[in-house]
Design a protein around this motif. Structure first.
Motif, PDB file in Angstrom:
ATOM      1  N   VAL A 102       0.844  -1.206   0.000  1.00  0.00           N
ATOM      2  CA  VAL A 102       0.000   0.000   0.000  1.00  0.00           C
ATOM      3  C   VAL A 102       0.872   1.245   0.000  1.00  0.00           C
ATOM      4  O   VAL A 102       1.711   1.437   0.875  1.00  0.00           O
ATOM      5  CB  VAL A 102      -0.953   0.006   1.207  1.00  0.00           C
ATOM      6  CG1 VAL A 102      -1.745   1.293   1.271  1.00  0.00           C
ATOM      7  CG2 VAL A 102      -1.891  -1.194   1.139  1.00  0.00           C
ATOM      8  N   ALA A 110      -3.496   3.348  -1.796  1.00  0.00           N
ATOM      9  CA  ALA A 110      -3.849   2.317  -2.778  1.00  0.00           C
ATOM     10  C   ALA A 110      -2.801   1.206  -2.772  1.00  0.00           C
ATOM     11  O   ALA A 110      -1.612   1.453  -2.575  1.00  0.00           O
ATOM     12  CB  ALA A 110      -3.943   2.934  -4.168  1.00  0.00           C
ATOM     13  N   SER A 111      -3.251  -0.006  -3.012  1.00  0.00           N
ATOM     14  CA  SER A 111      -2.382  -1.179  -3.033  1.00  0.00           C
ATOM     15  C   SER A 111      -1.749  -1.326  -4.416  1.00  0.00           C
ATOM     16  O   SER A 111      -2.234  -2.085  -5.248  1.00  0.00           O
ATOM     17  CB  SER A 111      -3.201  -2.420  -2.659  1.00  0.00           C
ATOM     18  OG  SER A 111      -2.377  -3.529  -2.472  1.00  0.00           O
TER      19      SER A 111
END
Length: 113
Positions: free
Chosen positions: A49, A55-56
């Motif tokens: 992340v 966000a990954s």
């Protein structure tokens, strides 16, 4: 803590990670990016992340080097993360954790930090 006392989780076959790329795995509920780097296919694992974006995506970043540091550039904000330590070079407050990684009988194993 020695590698013998860590809890290792198998995530994929070593051949599933192409050189100089990364893959994402879910290890005990944590998104982990695992990278294979160079001809020797050295393995590194960091949190997947991107802390700035939430966000990954780090496993999809570009692998390279800055000086003597092996890094991945986040695909979103282009921050560079040291694959050995997880340190964000541009903004240390966005650093991620680095995890232990090894190959055993052709399987990639990860132990969370």
């Amino acid at each position: 803590m020695t590698t013998d006392t860590l809890q290792w989780t198998a995530v994929c076959a070593a051949t599933d990670i192409l050189p100089d790329t990364g893959v994402c795995a879910l290890v005990d509920g944590v998104h982990v990016a695992i990278f294979s780097v160079g001809r020797e296919q050295a393995l590194y694992a960091i949190d997947n992340v991107d802390p700035k974006a939430g966000a990954s995506v780090l496993s999809r970043g570009l692998v390279g080097s800055l000086g003597d540091r092996i890094v991945v550039a986040s695909p979103l904000y282009k921050n560079h993360f040291d694959l050995r330590s997880g340190e964000c070079l541009e903004a240390p407050e966005y650093s991620v954790r680095a995890h232990a990684v090894r190959v055993d009988e052709g399987r990639v194993l990860v132990a969370l930090a």
